[in-house]
Design a protein around this motif. Structure first.
Motif, PDB file in Angstrom:
ATOM      1  N   ALA A 299       0.843  -1.194   0.000  1.00  0.00           N
ATOM      2  CA  ALA A 299       0.000   0.000   0.000  1.00  0.00           C
ATOM      3  C   ALA A 299       0.881   1.247   0.000  1.00  0.00           C
ATOM      4  CB  ALA A 299      -0.915   0.003   1.218  1.00  0.00           C
TER       5      ALA A 299
ATOM      6  N   GLU B 235      -9.977   2.610   4.883  1.00  0.00           N
ATOM      7  CA  GLU B 235      -8.702   3.078   5.420  1.00  0.00           C
ATOM      8  C   GLU B 235      -7.563   2.241   4.853  1.00  0.00           C
ATOM      9  OE1 GLU B 235      -6.462   3.918   9.713  1.00  0.00           O
ATOM     10  OE2 GLU B 235      -8.632   3.591   9.660  1.00  0.00           O
ATOM     11  N   VAL B 236      -6.437   2.900   4.631  1.00  0.00           N
ATOM     12  CA  VAL B 236      -5.231   2.249   4.113  1.00  0.00           C
ATOM     13  C   VAL B 236      -4.105   2.469   5.117  1.00  0.00           C
ATOM     14  CG1 VAL B 236      -3.481   2.302   2.270  1.00  0.00           C
ATOM     15  CG2 VAL B 236      -5.904   2.563   1.694  1.00  0.00           C
TER      16      VAL B 236
ATOM     17  N   ARG C  19      -0.841   2.516  -9.060  1.00  0.00           N
ATOM     18  CA  ARG C  19      -2.150   1.853  -8.974  1.00  0.00           C
ATOM     19  C   ARG C  19      -2.342   0.873 -10.122  1.00  0.00           C
ATOM     20  NH1 ARG C  19      -7.347   5.511  -7.902  1.00  0.00           N
ATOM     21  NH2 ARG C  19      -6.807   6.312  -9.946  1.00  0.00           N
TER      22      ARG C  19
ATOM     23  N   ARG D 199      -7.027   7.238   3.550  1.00  0.00           N
ATOM     24  CA  ARG D 199      -8.174   6.555   2.945  1.00  0.00           C
ATOM     25  C   ARG D 199      -7.888   6.312   1.463  1.00  0.00           C
ATOM     26  NH1 ARG D 199     -11.947   5.586   6.370  1.00  0.00           N
ATOM     27  NH2 ARG D 199     -12.225   6.890   8.230  1.00  0.00           N
ATOM     28  N   GLU D 200      -8.460   5.236   0.960  1.00  0.00           N
ATOM     29  CA  GLU D 200      -8.127   4.790  -0.392  1.00  0.00           C
ATOM     30  C   GLU D 200      -8.658   5.752  -1.447  1.00  0.00           C
ATOM     31  OE1 GLU D 200      -8.067   0.730  -3.118  1.00  0.00           O
ATOM     32  OE2 GLU D 200      -9.185   0.742  -1.221  1.00  0.00           O
TER      33      GLU D 200
ATOM     34  N   SER E 182       0.977   5.579   0.138  1.00  0.00           N
ATOM     35  CA  SER E 182       0.251   6.829   0.380  1.00  0.00           C
ATOM     36  C   SER E 182       0.890   7.950  -0.430  1.00  0.00           C
ATOM     37  CB  SER E 182       0.257   7.198   1.870  1.00  0.00           C
ATOM     38  OG  SER E 182       1.532   7.662   2.275  1.00  0.00           O
TER      39      SER E 182
ATOM     40  N   HIS F 277      -1.022  -1.557  -6.715  1.00  0.00           N
ATOM     41  CA  HIS F 277      -0.842  -0.996  -5.376  1.00  0.00           C
ATOM     42  C   HIS F 277      -2.084  -0.213  -4.954  1.00  0.00           C
ATOM     43  CE1 HIS F 277       3.446  -2.023  -5.254  1.00  0.00           C
ATOM     44  NE2 HIS F 277       3.509  -1.599  -6.511  1.00  0.00           N
ATOM     45  N   ARG F 278      -2.533  -0.446  -3.715  1.00  0.00           N
ATOM     46  CA  ARG F 278      -3.602   0.397  -3.172  1.00  0.00           C
ATOM     47  C   ARG F 278      -3.002   1.762  -2.853  1.00  0.00           C
ATOM     48  NH1 ARG F 278      -6.255  -1.745   1.951  1.00  0.00           N
ATOM     49  NH2 ARG F 278      -7.910  -0.272   1.436  1.00  0.00           N
TER      50      ARG F 278
ATOM     51  N   PRO G 164      -0.360   2.640   5.037  1.00  0.00           N
ATOM     52  CA  PRO G 164       0.679   2.666   3.999  1.00  0.00           C
ATOM     53  C   PRO G 164       1.970   1.977   4.436  1.00  0.00           C
ATOM     54  CG  PRO G 164       0.469   4.818   5.014  1.00  0.00           C
ATOM     55  CD  PRO G 164      -0.606   3.973   5.603  1.00  0.00           C
TER      56      PRO G 164
ATOM     57  N   ARG H 127      -9.944   6.020  -4.976  1.00  0.00           N
ATOM     58  CA  ARG H 127     -10.549   5.156  -5.991  1.00  0.00           C
ATOM     59  C   ARG H 127     -11.187   6.020  -7.063  1.00  0.00           C
ATOM     60  NH1 ARG H 127     -14.143   1.579  -1.880  1.00  0.00           N
ATOM     61  NH2 ARG H 127     -14.950   3.671  -1.516  1.00  0.00           N
TER      62      ARG H 127
ATOM     63  N   GLY I 113      -3.441   5.359  -0.849  1.00  0.00           N
ATOM     64  CA  GLY I 113      -4.128   6.106   0.189  1.00  0.00           C
ATOM     65  C   GLY I 113      -3.745   7.578   0.149  1.00  0.00           C
TER      66      GLY I 113
END
Length: 199
Positions: A50, A116-117, A71, A92-93, A52, A75-76, A119, A95, A78
């Motif tokens: 993850a 929530e992420v 992304r 927070r993610e 950020s 990778h997520r 990182p 999207r 945040g």
């Protein structure tokens, strides 16, 4: 507690650093694409970690091209949320299908319902950085508290320490950033021109 001398030195440097950043932004407002290339070429991060980033304010180096690349590799992503003064950030993610909302300090953030992420790689904004891997932030201490919390949590759980990557224009480098006892060092600095790794 930070001494008054360090606080005053930081305040004076913020004035100078803000002007240097404005100058760098005016010269190359599209530097975010160069930054993305520098990062992708130099820093290999494990699949699935993850990350950020941040939604840029006026004059800040735009990390969104890099975030979009990361992304696309799974990778997520945040983005930071200021909960309140004196507290670490929450992420927070980000999207595609979510509308951004204006948070504290007029920073655009994901909505409250976004997941929530936590990182594992943080792209950290700054006003100035030095060759020792220290950054000058905006004065709220949010990232220092956040990095301290995440690093402490990783050590307690025997996990890999999060990677802190400062993001800046090359023009934001200074010989020495005044620092207090709670200032957290960075692992990397990435600019539109080069990459620095710190031990």
């Amino acid at each position: 507690m930070e001494s008054q001398e360090i606080t005053d030195l930081k305040s004076a440097l913020r004035d100078v650093a803000s002007k240097r950043r404005e100058w760098a932004f005016a010269l190359n407002p599209e530097a975010g694409h160069d930054l993305a290339e520098q990062f992708m070429h130099a820093i290999a991060i494990s699949p699935g970690l993850a990350v950020s980033g941040y939604w840029p304010l006026e004059g800040e180096l735009d990390v969104r091209p890099l975030l979009q690349k990361l992304r696309s590799f799974g990778h997520r992503i945040g983005l930071p949320i200021v909960v309140k003064r004196g507290e670490p950030l929450v992420f927070r993610e980000w999207r595609d299908h979510d509308d951004m909302v204006e948070g504290k300090f007029k920073v655009m953030t994901p909505p409250d319902h976004a997941p929530e992420v936590i990182p594992e790689v943080l792209l950290v904004p700054l006003l100035a950085f030095d060759p020792n891997g220290y950054r000058l932030g905006y004065g709220g201490g949010f990232y220092d508290r956040t990095l301290d919390k995440l690093r402490h949590r990783a050590q307690l759980n025997g996990h890999r320490l999060p990677l802190a990557v400062g993001v800046a224009y090359a023009a934001q480098e200074v010989p020495d950033v005044p620092r207090g006892p709670y200032d957290q060092p960075l692992d990397w600095i990435v600019t539109e021109r080069s990459v620095f790794k710190f031990s």
